[in-house]
Scaffold this motif. Structure first.
Motif, PDB file in Angstrom:
ATOM      1  N   LEU A 107       5.414 111.980 119.063  1.00  0.00           N
ATOM      2  CA  LEU A 107       6.150 111.149 117.968  1.00  0.00           C
ATOM      3  C   LEU A 107       7.661 111.997 117.736  1.00  0.00           C
ATOM      4  N   GLY A 203      -3.244 104.422 120.121  1.00  0.00           N
ATOM      5  CA  GLY A 203      -2.178 104.848 119.237  1.00  0.00           C
ATOM      6  C   GLY A 203      -0.799 104.181 119.820  1.00  0.00           C
ATOM      7  N   LEU A 207       1.468 101.462 118.129  1.00  0.00           N
ATOM      8  CA  LEU A 207       2.842 101.605 118.027  1.00  0.00           C
ATOM      9  C   LEU A 207       3.899 100.978 118.729  1.00  0.00           C
TER      10      LEU A 207
END
Length: 271
Positions: A107, A203, A207
């Motif tokens: 991230l 994930g 995203l």
């Protein structure tokens, strides 16, 4: 004719992704190499997300019984606290702990990594690093099984997975290598490595939904994307089965040789 050539390029990229995702030679690094030689300039993340999702589906199918057991026994432990379910519950907790480093680093730094570390030179160095690591653990086979792991083991392996965000550093290689280095048996190391892959890949899919929806090439590259997705799905399945057999025989050293050869050739001819 141009369309057929484009479809063939994406077919080849799907084969590359599927063949290299499970084995310790860096799928992202190989995609960088083949995109360079094929002259394929990807825009957006749709291709990466789609092919990773295809690999995820194949790997989940292979480990479907393990995943079902972990889910059922994990829930049973939460409900009953019976010791017979504790090992599977703790394995889930270790997977969660091992996922955290890659999530945080991904991230915070994924965009910078994609901007600065996607050159052929970076890939060649990454392959050489992977080759050295594979060489160092070539004779190791620990004693830790699923029930013998610790949070420390999970976090160390998780950090190795985060390092593999750099193209050329193999994700499966870094996690399998580190799992063996902290004392896991090879079958446990393989299973833990790919259980870590599942939440990270999920994930990335979640995203990346907005990126896929806003991809300017979504309509023009629909058929090439479908070809790459299906190819990756099937090739990943067979590559994973092959890699499981290699791990069972303890022949990781051959991947070390491969990484050395490709890494050196890239350094020599791609200056």
């Amino acid at each position: 004719m141009d369309h057929i050539v484009l479809w063939l390029k994406y077919l080849l990229l799907g084969i590359v992704q599927g063949a290299t995702e499970p084995i310790p030679v860096s799928s992202s690094g190989h995609l960088v190499i083949f995109q360079h030689f094929l002259g394929v300039d990807r825009t957006g993340l749709s291709f990466e997300i789609l092919t990773n999702t295809a690999s995820l589906i194949a790997i989940c199918f292979i480990y479907r019984k393990d995943l079902a057991r972990l889910l059922v026994n994990g829930i049973q432990y939460l409900r009953t606290r019976e010791t017979q379910y504790k090992a599977d519950f703790m394995f889930i907790m270790y997977i969660i702990a091992g996922t955290i480093p890659a999530v945080i680093i991904g991230l915070l730094f994924k965009d910078k990594i994609d901007a600065y570390f996607t050159s052929i030179h970076t890939v060649s160095i990454g392959l050489l690093v992977t080759g050295v690591a594979l060489w160092l653990i070539r004779n190791l086979n620990g004693r830790k099984r699923d029930g013998d792991l610790s949070y420390k083991d999970a976090l160390v392996v998780g950090l190795a997975q985060a390092v593999a965000l750099i193209p050329g550093i193999s994700r499966s290689g870094s996690t399998v290598i580190t799992s063996i280095a902290v004392g896991m048996k090879q079958d446990t190391a393989l299973r833990f490595s790919f259980m870590l892959y599942i939440p990270v890949s999920l994930g990335g899919l979640v995203l990346g939904v907005s990126d896929m929806a806003n991809d300017p090439d979504r309509s023009t590259l629909f058929i090439p994307y479908v070809i790459a997705f299906l190819t990756t799905l099937f090739v990943t399945y067979f590559a994973m089965r092959w890699f499981m057999n290699i791990m069972a025989k303890g022949n990781l050293i051959y991947f070390s040789y491969y990484c050395f050869i490709v890494g050196i050739l890239l350094l020599i001819f791609m200056r």
